[in-house]
Design a protein around this motif. Structure first.
Motif, PDB file in Angstrom:
ATOM      1  N   HIS A  65      22.686  35.312  37.295  1.00  0.00           N
ATOM      2  CA  HIS A  65      21.566  34.950  38.159  1.00  0.00           C
ATOM      3  C   HIS A  65      21.534  35.815  39.416  1.00  0.00           C
ATOM      4  CE1 HIS A  65      20.829  31.518  35.675  1.00  0.00           C
ATOM      5  NE2 HIS A  65      21.940  30.902  36.029  1.00  0.00           N
ATOM      6  N   VAL A  66      20.355  36.136  39.853  1.00  0.00           N
ATOM      7  CA  VAL A  66      20.169  36.847  41.112  1.00  0.00           C
ATOM      8  C   VAL A  66      20.621  35.915  42.235  1.00  0.00           C
ATOM      9  CG1 VAL A  66      18.462  37.838  42.688  1.00  0.00           C
ATOM     10  CG2 VAL A  66      18.246  38.195  40.212  1.00  0.00           C
ATOM     11  N   GLY A  67      21.366  36.480  43.180  1.00  0.00           N
ATOM     12  CA  GLY A  67      21.820  35.700  44.326  1.00  0.00           C
ATOM     13  C   GLY A  67      23.274  35.277  44.243  1.00  0.00           C
ATOM     14  N   ALA A  68      23.853  35.318  43.058  1.00  0.00           N
ATOM     15  CA  ALA A  68      25.264  34.949  42.899  1.00  0.00           C
ATOM     16  C   ALA A  68      26.118  36.120  43.372  1.00  0.00           C
ATOM     17  CB  ALA A  68      25.565  34.606  41.450  1.00  0.00           C
ATOM     18  N   GLU A  69      26.653  35.997  44.560  1.00  0.00           N
ATOM     19  CA  GLU A  69      27.411  37.092  45.148  1.00  0.00           C
ATOM     20  C   GLU A  69      28.904  36.841  45.036  1.00  0.00           C
ATOM     21  OE1 GLU A  69      25.964  38.109  49.005  1.00  0.00           O
ATOM     22  OE2 GLU A  69      23.887  37.890  48.371  1.00  0.00           O
ATOM     23  N   LEU A  70      29.636  37.915  44.812  1.00  0.00           N
ATOM     24  CA  LEU A  70      31.088  37.856  44.678  1.00  0.00           C
ATOM     25  C   LEU A  70      31.726  38.842  45.641  1.00  0.00           C
ATOM     26  CD1 LEU A  70      31.514  37.962  40.797  1.00  0.00           C
ATOM     27  CD2 LEU A  70      31.731  35.976  42.275  1.00  0.00           C
ATOM     28  N   PRO A  71      32.983  38.602  45.988  1.00  0.00           N
ATOM     29  CA  PRO A  71      33.693  39.640  46.733  1.00  0.00           C
ATOM     30  C   PRO A  71      33.957  40.820  45.808  1.00  0.00           C
ATOM     31  CG  PRO A  71      35.176  37.870  46.137  1.00  0.00           C
ATOM     32  CD  PRO A  71      33.797  37.437  45.718  1.00  0.00           C
ATOM     33  N   LYS A  72      34.320  41.950  46.378  1.00  0.00           N
ATOM     34  CA  LYS A  72      34.680  43.100  45.564  1.00  0.00           C
ATOM     35  C   LYS A  72      35.927  42.775  44.753  1.00  0.00           C
ATOM     36  CE  LYS A  72      32.595  46.490  48.552  1.00  0.00           C
ATOM     37  NZ  LYS A  72      32.740  47.646  49.404  1.00  0.00           N
ATOM     38  N   ALA A  73      36.050  43.418  43.607  1.00  0.00           N
ATOM     39  CA  ALA A  73      37.208  43.188  42.735  1.00  0.00           C
ATOM     40  C   ALA A  73      38.518  43.447  43.476  1.00  0.00           C
ATOM     41  CB  ALA A  73      37.108  44.068  41.489  1.00  0.00           C
ATOM     42  N   ALA A  74      38.543  44.442  44.347  1.00  0.00           N
ATOM     43  CA  ALA A  74      39.767  44.746  45.105  1.00  0.00           C
ATOM     44  C   ALA A  74      40.154  43.582  46.018  1.00  0.00           C
ATOM     45  CB  ALA A  74      39.580  46.019  45.917  1.00  0.00           C
ATOM     46  N   VAL A  75      39.177  42.884  46.555  1.00  0.00           N
ATOM     47  CA  VAL A  75      39.452  41.711  47.390  1.00  0.00           C
ATOM     48  C   VAL A  75      40.061  40.609  46.540  1.00  0.00           C
ATOM     49  CG1 VAL A  75      38.374  39.882  48.783  1.00  0.00           C
ATOM     50  CG2 VAL A  75      37.672  42.272  49.086  1.00  0.00           C
ATOM     51  N   VAL A  76      39.498  40.381  45.367  1.00  0.00           N
ATOM     52  CA  VAL A  76      40.016  39.353  44.461  1.00  0.00           C
ATOM     53  C   VAL A  76      41.448  39.696  44.052  1.00  0.00           C
ATOM     54  CG1 VAL A  76      39.697  38.145  42.266  1.00  0.00           C
ATOM     55  CG2 VAL A  76      37.697  38.767  43.652  1.00  0.00           C
ATOM     56  N   GLU A  77      41.709  40.962  43.796  1.00  0.00           N
ATOM     57  CA  GLU A  77      43.073  41.389  43.435  1.00  0.00           C
ATOM     58  C   GLU A  77      44.047  41.142  44.588  1.00  0.00           C
ATOM     59  OE1 GLU A  77      44.223  42.273  40.529  1.00  0.00           O
ATOM     60  OE2 GLU A  77      42.287  42.293  39.526  1.00  0.00           O
ATOM     61  N   ALA A  78      43.624  41.391  45.811  1.00  0.00           N
ATOM     62  CA  ALA A  78      44.480  41.123  46.974  1.00  0.00           C
ATOM     63  C   ALA A  78      44.721  39.624  47.116  1.00  0.00           C
ATOM     64  CB  ALA A  78      43.848  41.692  48.243  1.00  0.00           C
ATOM     65  N   TRP A  79      43.676  38.830  46.903  1.00  0.00           N
ATOM     66  CA  TRP A  79      43.848  37.376  46.933  1.00  0.00           C
ATOM     67  C   TRP A  79      44.857  36.931  45.879  1.00  0.00           C
ATOM     68  CZ3 TRP A  79      38.038  35.553  46.949  1.00  0.00           C
ATOM     69  CH2 TRP A  79      37.481  35.777  48.219  1.00  0.00           C
ATOM     70  N   LYS A  80      44.757  37.528  44.716  1.00  0.00           N
ATOM     71  CA  LYS A  80      45.681  37.179  43.625  1.00  0.00           C
ATOM     72  C   LYS A  80      47.123  37.444  44.045  1.00  0.00           C
ATOM     73  CE  LYS A  80      46.553  39.490  39.502  1.00  0.00           C
ATOM     74  NZ  LYS A  80      46.112  40.093  38.223  1.00  0.00           N
ATOM     75  N   ARG A  81      47.369  38.591  44.618  1.00  0.00           N
ATOM     76  CA  ARG A  81      48.739  38.922  45.050  1.00  0.00           C
ATOM     77  C   ARG A  81      49.237  37.915  46.084  1.00  0.00           C
ATOM     78  NH1 ARG A  81      46.415  43.959  44.595  1.00  0.00           N
ATOM     79  NH2 ARG A  81      46.020  44.125  46.833  1.00  0.00           N
ATOM     80  N   THR A  82      48.400  37.598  47.058  1.00  0.00           N
ATOM     81  CA  THR A  82      48.778  36.643  48.107  1.00  0.00           C
ATOM     82  C   THR A  82      49.036  35.268  47.517  1.00  0.00           C
ATOM     83  OG1 THR A  82      47.499  37.831  49.774  1.00  0.00           O
ATOM     84  CG2 THR A  82      47.988  35.513  50.226  1.00  0.00           C
ATOM     85  N   PHE A  83      48.093  34.789  46.727  1.00  0.00           N
ATOM     86  CA  PHE A  83      48.195  33.443  46.169  1.00  0.00           C
ATOM     87  C   PHE A  83      49.404  33.318  45.252  1.00  0.00           C
ATOM     88  CE2 PHE A  83      47.295  29.981  43.287  1.00  0.00           C
ATOM     89  CZ  PHE A  83      46.726  29.021  44.114  1.00  0.00           C
ATOM     90  N   MET A  84      49.567  34.287  44.370  1.00  0.00           N
ATOM     91  CA  MET A  84      50.659  34.201  43.402  1.00  0.00           C
ATOM     92  C   MET A  84      52.026  34.345  44.068  1.00  0.00           C
ATOM     93  SD  MET A  84      49.162  33.254  40.711  1.00  0.00           S
ATOM     94  CE  MET A  84      50.648  33.214  39.698  1.00  0.00           C
ATOM     95  N   ALA A  85      52.123  35.106  45.139  1.00  0.00           N
ATOM     96  CA  ALA A  85      53.398  35.216  45.860  1.00  0.00           C
ATOM     97  C   ALA A  85      53.797  33.851  46.426  1.00  0.00           C
ATOM     98  CB  ALA A  85      53.299  36.255  46.972  1.00  0.00           C
ATOM     99  N   VAL A  86      52.827  33.140  46.992  1.00  0.00           N
ATOM    100  CA  VAL A  86      53.102  31.792  47.509  1.00  0.00           C
ATOM    101  C   VAL A  86      53.468  30.873  46.353  1.00  0.00           C
ATOM    102  CG1 VAL A  86      52.103  29.782  48.668  1.00  0.00           C
ATOM    103  CG2 VAL A  86      51.632  32.083  49.544  1.00  0.00           C
ATOM    104  N   TRP A  87      52.713  30.942  45.291  1.00  0.00           N
ATOM    105  CA  TRP A  87      52.952  30.071  44.136  1.00  0.00           C
ATOM    106  C   TRP A  87      54.355  30.305  43.575  1.00  0.00           C
ATOM    107  CZ3 TRP A  87      53.877  30.053  38.875  1.00  0.00           C
ATOM    108  CH2 TRP A  87      53.567  28.876  38.202  1.00  0.00           C
ATOM    109  N   GLU A  88      54.715  31.558  43.377  1.00  0.00           N
ATOM    110  CA  GLU A  88      56.018  31.891  42.790  1.00  0.00           C
ATOM    111  C   GLU A  88      57.183  31.408  43.657  1.00  0.00           C
ATOM    112  OE1 GLU A  88      56.597  32.833  39.804  1.00  0.00           O
ATOM    113  OE2 GLU A  88      54.713  33.726  39.159  1.00  0.00           O
TER     114      GLU A  88
END
Length: 132
Positions: A65-88
């Motif tokens: 759908h038009v209007g559905a905005e996402l962060p850049k993939a690189a931002v999501v990858e950085a979030w993944k690293r941060t989140f998973m480090a805390v989780w681990e």
């Protein structure tokens, strides 16, 4: 405002609304990632809500759908690293079964990866909603 079809998301107003909804989800994740890492632990609110927001973003964006905005993939990858480090570093304190731990880890990684993949796909399409 323009309307290009009879669907619920086929007008400028609907696109504006969808942009507000997705921006809120993205903003909440960004704030959680920038905040105290303790808030991302598996038994804390954002430890659960971040993956929920990402799943919702994926479900919405995957519709195209038009209007559905996402962060850049690189931002999501950085979030993944941060989140998973805390989780681990915190999951074992909750004494989960090895099966749960492995299944949950795989699902969390998949969740981040799906959002990043849709962001990459949308960024490569002419006329697609911009990735932040």
């Amino acid at each position: 405002m323009g309307t290009w079809g009879s669907g619920n998301f086929e007008s400028d107003t609907a696109a504006d609304h969808l942009s507000v909804v997705t921006a809120r989800l993205v903003s909440e994740v960004a704030e959680a990632m920038a905040g105290d890492p303790v808030g991302l632990e598996p038994d804390e609110y954002w430890g659960t809500a971040v993956p929920c927001n990402l799943e919702l973003l994926h479900l919405i964006a995957a519709q195209g759908h038009v209007g559905a905005e996402l962060p850049k993939a690189a931002v999501v990858e950085a979030w993944k690293r941060t989140f998973m480090a805390v989780w681990e570093r915190s999951i074992d304190d909750l004494e989960p079964s090895q099966d749960f731990k492995e299944r949950r880890r795989a699902l969390l990684l998949e969740t981040f990866d799906r959002v990043a993949a849709v962001a990459r796909e949308r960024a490569g399409r002419p006329g697609a909603a911009p990735a932040w």
